[in-house]
Design a protein around this motif. Structure first.
Motif, PDB file in Angstrom:
ATOM      1  N   GLN A 137       0.559  -1.263  -0.177  1.00 50.48           N
ATOM      2  CA  GLN A 137       0.044  -0.348   0.084  1.00 50.48           C
ATOM      3  C   GLN A 137       1.333   1.242   0.197  1.00 50.48           C
ATOM      4  O   GLN A 137       1.029   1.920  -1.011  1.00 50.48           O
ATOM      5  CB  GLN A 137      -0.953   0.045   1.396  1.00 50.48           C
ATOM      6  N   ARG A 138       2.053   1.419   0.617  1.00 46.68           N
ATOM      7  CA  ARG A 138       2.907   1.802   0.326  1.00 46.68           C
ATOM      8  C   ARG A 138       3.117   2.679  -0.812  1.00 46.68           C
ATOM      9  O   ARG A 138       3.302   3.923  -1.007  1.00 46.68           O
ATOM     10  CB  ARG A 138       3.971   2.087   2.258  1.00 46.68           C
ATOM     11  N   ASN A 188       0.750   4.137  -2.459  1.00 43.13           N
ATOM     12  CA  ASN A 188       0.421   5.652  -2.674  1.00 43.13           C
ATOM     13  C   ASN A 188       1.785   6.582  -3.138  1.00 43.13           C
ATOM     14  O   ASN A 188       1.979   7.415  -3.707  1.00 43.13           O
ATOM     15  CB  ASN A 188       0.546   5.551  -1.606  1.00 43.13           C
ATOM     16  N   GLN A 189       2.847   5.542  -3.041  1.00 38.86           N
ATOM     17  CA  GLN A 189       4.646   6.609  -3.396  1.00 38.86           C
ATOM     18  C   GLN A 189       4.138   6.896  -4.568  1.00 38.86           C
ATOM     19  O   GLN A 189       4.413   7.445  -5.341  1.00 38.86           O
ATOM     20  CB  GLN A 189       5.456   5.711  -2.373  1.00 38.86           C
ATOM     21  N   LYS A 207       1.337   6.393  -6.961  1.00 39.13           N
ATOM     22  CA  LYS A 207       0.545   6.895  -7.133  1.00 39.13           C
ATOM     23  C   LYS A 207       1.048   8.578  -7.845  1.00 39.13           C
ATOM     24  O   LYS A 207       0.665   8.560  -8.079  1.00 39.13           O
ATOM     25  CB  LYS A 207      -0.752   6.613  -7.043  1.00 39.13           C
ATOM     26  N   SER A 208       1.205   8.861  -6.779  1.00 42.32           N
ATOM     27  CA  SER A 208       1.429  10.495  -6.357  1.00 42.32           C
ATOM     28  C   SER A 208       3.291  10.506  -7.341  1.00 42.32           C
ATOM     29  O   SER A 208       2.783  11.819  -7.446  1.00 42.32           O
ATOM     30  CB  SER A 208       2.041  10.678  -4.366  1.00 42.32           C
TER      31      SER A 208
END
Ligand code: DC
Length: 231
Positions: free
Chosen positions: A159-160, A163-164, A166-167
């Motif tokens: 998940q981390r 997020n990383q 995707k950002s």
């Protein structure tokens, strides 16, 4: 004691998505220490080798590549590491999971690891170095002032990473990332040279259910104690 071994080192190892990079860059920034993102070095090296068609088992090609290529890393104000290969900015090309997969593949080759070891040790400069990777505490800086090994559950790590990436506008899905990370961890942990493993004298911290600020505080506190004890 050699000159460079007097320079303190904080070694942070662990698999992808445990927070090594974030914790490391916070501490390097507040202490004004140098930062070594060794994964970026493996990523850049693998990218250059792959682009030039040098196979992982082509030892002559690997040695020539190392002689002829300049790898540069610059930490930006936001704490990101900008990666340059012979002056060319390649960060976006190597940061995705495809770049990670390539890095992991070339990183299993003993000739690649031995060529990159001096690059890493040369970053040990005053007033100190924060080094993150897989073998900082076991192989590259066995005399590190403090060795930390971060862990977290596979779901939270995926998940981390999701997020990383995707950002940064990478096209990723959580499902695919979970599988890719598991494959990379398995490859990094099972290789014969410098496998991903905690040093026997590392402090192991599970970051699954804790905020980054809390981890930074704990690691920095431990580092202060070690620095005081060695004076
Ligand atoms: O930290 P990272 O995800 O950017 O690292 C990418 C790959 O590089 C990782 O899967 C294995 C390799 N690597 C390594 O073998 N040793 C290191 N010290 C750092 C990275």
């Amino acid at each position: 004691m050699s000159l460079s071994s007097r320079v303190p080192v904080l070694a942070i190892d662990g698999p992808s998505g445990t927070g090594k990079g974030t914790v490391g860059s916070h501490i390097a920034k507040t202490r004004g220490w140098h930062l070594l993102d060794s994964g970026a070095l493996y990523r850049a090296f693998a990218f250059a080798a792959n682009e030039q068609g040098i196979a992982p088992d082509d030892i002559e090609g690997i040695n020539a590549l190392d002689r002829e290529t300049e790898f540069a890393f610059e930490t930006t104000a936001s704490g990101e590491v900008e990666i340059r290969v012979n002056g060319r900015e390649v960060s976006m090309r190597v940061r995705g999971e495809q770049g990670g997969r390539l890095a992991s593949m070339y990183a299993a080759v003993p000739a690649v690891r031995s060529r990159l070891i001096e690059h890493q040790r040369s970053r040990r400069q005053d007033p100190g170095l924060v080094a993150d990777g897989r073998d900082m505490g076991t192989v590259v800086f066995p005399d590190a002032t403090l060795k930390i090994f971060l862990t977290a559950s596979p779901e939270i790590r995926a998940q981390r990473r999701y997020n990383q990436l995707k950002s940064k506008d990478f096209d990723v899905t959580l499902r695919r990332l979970e599988a890719q990370i598991a494959e990379r961890d398995q490859q990094d942990a099972s290789r014969t040279v410098a496998p991903l493993v905690a040093a026997s004298d590392a402090v192991v911290i599970d970051t699954s259910r804790r905020g980054i600020g809390e981890i930074v505080e704990e690691v920095d506190g431990l580092l202060s104690i070690r620095l005081r004890d060695r004076d």
